[in-house]
Structures are given as C-alpha cells and as structure tokens.
Enzyme design. Structure first.
Site: not given
Ligand code: CTP
Length: 453
Positions: A255-258, A322
């Site tokens: 995942g990503n930190s958005s 994102a």
C-alpha cells in the site's frame, strides 16, 4: 479545548450521542446539549446533563440555569435569551443524530423548536450527522435536502452501512460512530482556526468571481445561502481519493501512506460550490461528505472499474488517489505462513494507468485533473511531461521529499500546471496551507479551464 454545542434529534441513534459526549469531554472539550422534544423518548436529559456537567435545553421557553455558559466558563451576570446565547458561544455546532425531519426543517429554515432555532442563529461551523432508515436516506427528498445543506457550507458526516434499527434491515443510514463524529468536529475546528489565522487571499477568490476576498469555505460559513447557486452548480464531478492496497495474501497488502484528505477536501469543496459529486474512495478512514455518492474500492483494479463506470457521465475528473503502479502477480488466498521460509520473494506486475486510460476515452467538455507526486525542487518541471503524456488539462504537483506536507499530512503546498493549448503551460504556486484551501485553488483552476472551453 473547544465549546461544542450538540443538537440531538429524535432517532434511536440518540444513544450514540452519549458516547460522543463522553469522548468529547474526555478530550477536554466543553459540551452543551440541546435536545428536540422527540429525542427525549430515546434518551433522557439526565444522561446528557450528567456527562456534560451542564443543564440540557429543550425548549425556547425554559430558562438556561447556566445562562449560555459552557462548563468551565463563568456564567454572565445578566440573563440572556438562551438559544441565541448558547449557539453564539459555540465554536462548533454538531447535530447528531440528524433525522430526516430535522434535516428537512433546516432546509426550510423552520424555527419550531430550540434545536432548529439555534441552527438558524449559528455562525460557527455547523455539522450534520444523518441517521435514519435506508429507504428514507435514499429518498430523493432527503438526497436533495442534504445536497442543499452541503451547498450552504454545512459539513456532512456520512452515515455508515450495516444493520439498521428495524429487525433484519440492513443498508445505509446508521449514524457515524462517535470517534468519527468527534474527529469531524475537531477537523472543522482546525479548519476554522486556520482560516482565522490566515490573512485574506484576494488573488484566489478574485480569479473565481472577482467579488469575495475569503476562501470558499469561509464564505459559505459566513453566508449560509450563498452556495445554493454555486459556481459549479449542475457540474458532475468525479473525485478519486486515498491509496489503493494490492493484496499479498488474505491479510497483507502492498500500500501507500495516502490518507485521502486531499481528495475528501476536493469533494467537500466541490459540493459547497454546488457540484454533484461522486467520490471513489480507496481505503480512507475519514468521514465522507454526506452529499457525495460514495463508491468504496480497495485495489487499483477495483478503482479502475469504478472510474470507468462513472467517467463517461462526469464533467470534471479530479484524480487525487494514489494508485499502485505495481501489484503482486498472484495473491495467496490464505495467510502465508512464515514457517519453512528463509525469505519471501514477491513478483510484482504493472497495473494499468487508470488516468491515461480515461483520458484516451474523454469526450468534449470534460476537464481532467491529475496529481503528481515528485521528488525535489524540480518537481514541477519533471511533472510537465506527465501533463501532456496523460492528456490532462491540469496537473497538481507536490514535492514528496518534504515530510511536513502532502502524504498523510493536514497541509499541502502544490504547483498547479494547466494546459492552455498550443503547448502553453501556466504554473500557479499555492504556498503551504490547509488541504481545504488547496482544494479551493484547484477548483478555481478547474472553473477557469471550463470557462475557457
Ligand atoms: N495514476 C493512475 N493509475 C496508476 C498510477 C497513477 O491513474 N496506475 C494517476 C494518479 O491518480 C495521479 C497521476 O496518475 O493522478 C500521476 O501519478 P504519479 O504516481 O505521480 O505518476 P505515474 O504516472 O505513476 O508516474 P511515476 O510514478 O513513474 O512518476
């Protein structure tokens, strides 16, 4: 510490308002409560009075023993007109639960009970957390009422989906959970504090309509009727928000930190300008604007499907999500065991570029805005290539080498690139500010581009 006025209207979810008061007072806020007469059939004043440490008001004709003061504040020497005083002293006014009936009365400007009178007199941020049966919530009258209030600048806290009060019924309409209600209140208070701290920004609003000198959100709050004929009235705006998660196994993901804050701020700002907003939301833990049509997705593939379904009917696409560029080639159906494994190698394969795919099918009259996360001082220059490569009208660029802005932060500082035909690209820098105000600047650019077309 803030002074929060809580309005409780008559629904079964009134019991959750007790937990909200407990959380708010534990967080150091001073809370006063106004109940509608019907709400007392669900929860009595004594419970709210005990938790807030202050009298509860129901009728315009009863005296407020605290004379409009909040716990911790001295009561004034004179005896004021109670409903005006209580709301005049509030930093935020949250109505939770807000029933279909109370919502309809607020649209009409009725003042037939203390709660509605106080809402009419409110000059602080007004937040509404609807709670009702799913068929009532989906009724066109309720949808239209919520859209009208949102366009006036009321902050909507979307209800959740799940089991409803009537036995065996499921659907949308459950009151948002108390921690989400408190978080929405605190976000509105932070926005308001930021707007007060910041000097007026004549350039942003002058570009929009030449008349106002404060950002759109502050304008909506100070003039509650202004947003009904908003500058995006009738426009269908598709917003993507959050970050996709690509499964490795049944519990793990890439995942990503958005956080989704930028996309949610855009959705709220577009609603306040009168737009009909669809919000494709990927793994966001924030309360969604109640007037948005919410489509929740998890992976890049789900986001692509939702966008492809919604895109043909939209006038404006704001692609703030994102989206993962790579996804595990194969996800295990069950949780992978670490036993017998020295290491774990993941094979990632590219995902489709959703924005480029949508841009390839665009039709005349659509405005497409992308977002680019770039590293370092040359971010804007690097991003110029993406503007033309993805066939966009505008690209919002932020420098992800800075930890104080952008991803997972309440503030942002961006450069907005906009394409003006024959290769001309205009650049507008928006200095560090709240994501709400960055959203206003982006929508100003969108309106400029639409006006030109
Ligand atoms: N985007 C998309 N689909 C993807 C990846 C990105 O639709 N699979 C969209 C994002 O929502 C954003 C824009 O493309 O609006 C730019 O994303 P960014 O990650 O900055 O650009 P990429 O094209 O992925 O290029 P790179 O990561 O190589 O810089």
């Amino acid at each position: 510490m803030a002074r929060i006025l809580l309005g409780v209207s008559g629904g079964i979810a009134a019991y959750k308002a007790l937990e909200l008061v407990r959380l708010a007072t534990a967080a150091g806020h001073a809370v006063r409560v106004i109940q509608t007469p019907t709400s007392r059939r669900f929860v009595g004043e004594a419970s709210f009075a005990a938790l807030t440490g202050a009298p509860v008001l129901v009728s315009e004709f009863e005296r407020d023993p605290a004379r409009g003061a909040y716990p911790g504040d001295p009561a004034p020497a004179h005896d004021p007109i109670s409903h005006l005083e209580l709301v005049a002293n509030a930093d935020a006014f949250l109505i939770a639960p807000a029933t279909a009936n109370t919502i309809a009365k607020l649209v009409g400007g009725f003042a037939d009970n203390l709660l509605c009178s106080a809402a009419l007199a409110a000059r602080c941020p007004l937040l509404l957390a609807p709670a009702m049966n799913d068929r009532m919530y989906e009724h066109p009258a309720t949808r239209a009422n919520l859209a009208t209030l949102a366009a006036r600048g009321v902050v909507m806290i979307a209800p959740g989906e799940g089991r409803l009060a009537s036995a065996g019924e499921e659907g949308v309409g459950r009151l948002a959970e108390p921690p989400a209600l408190l978080a929405a209140c605190e976000a509105a208070l932070a926005d308001r504090a930021a707007a007060v701290r910041r000097p007026p920004q004549p350039d942003a609003s002058a570009e929009r309509n030449g008349a106002h000198d404060t950002p759109g959100r502050a304008r909506a709050a100070s003039d509650p009727l202004d947003g009904t004929h908003g500058t995006l009235a009738g426009a269908r705006v598709l917003v993507t928000a959050g970050g996709t998660r690509e499964p490795i196994d049944s519990v793990r993901f890439v995942g990503n930190s958005s956080s989704g804050r930028m996309g949610y701020a855009l959705a709220q700002a577009a609603i306040e300008r009168g737009a009909d907003v669809t919000l494709v939301s990927a793994n966001v833990a924030l309360p969604a604007p109640g007037a948005a049509h919410l489509r929740e997705v998890r992976t890049a593939a789900e986001l692509k499907r939702a966008c492809e379904a919604e895109f043909p009917a939209c006038d404006v696409l704001l692609m703030a999500a994102a989206v993962a560029d790579f996804t595990p080639a194969a996800a295990a159906a069950e949780k992978l065991k670490k036993a017998d494994r020295g290491s774990l190698e993941l094979v990632l394969e590219p995902t489709a570029d959703v924005l480029s795919g949508l841009s390839a099918q665009r039709h005349a009259g659509q405005t497409l805005v992308g977002f680019a996360a770039e590293h370092g001082r040359d971010a804007a220059r690097t991003a110029r290539g993406k503007l033309s490569a993805k066939g966009l009208d505008a690209l919002v660029v932020n420098d992800i080498s800075r930890s104080d802005i952008g991803f997972d932060s309440a503030e942002n500082e961006v450069t907005i690139l906009s394409a003006h035909g024959n290769g001309e690209v205009a650049e507008r820098h928006v200095a560090r500010t709240t994501k709400t105000e960055v959203a206003e600047a982006i929508l100003d650019t969108v309106e400029g581009l639409r006006g030109r077309g």
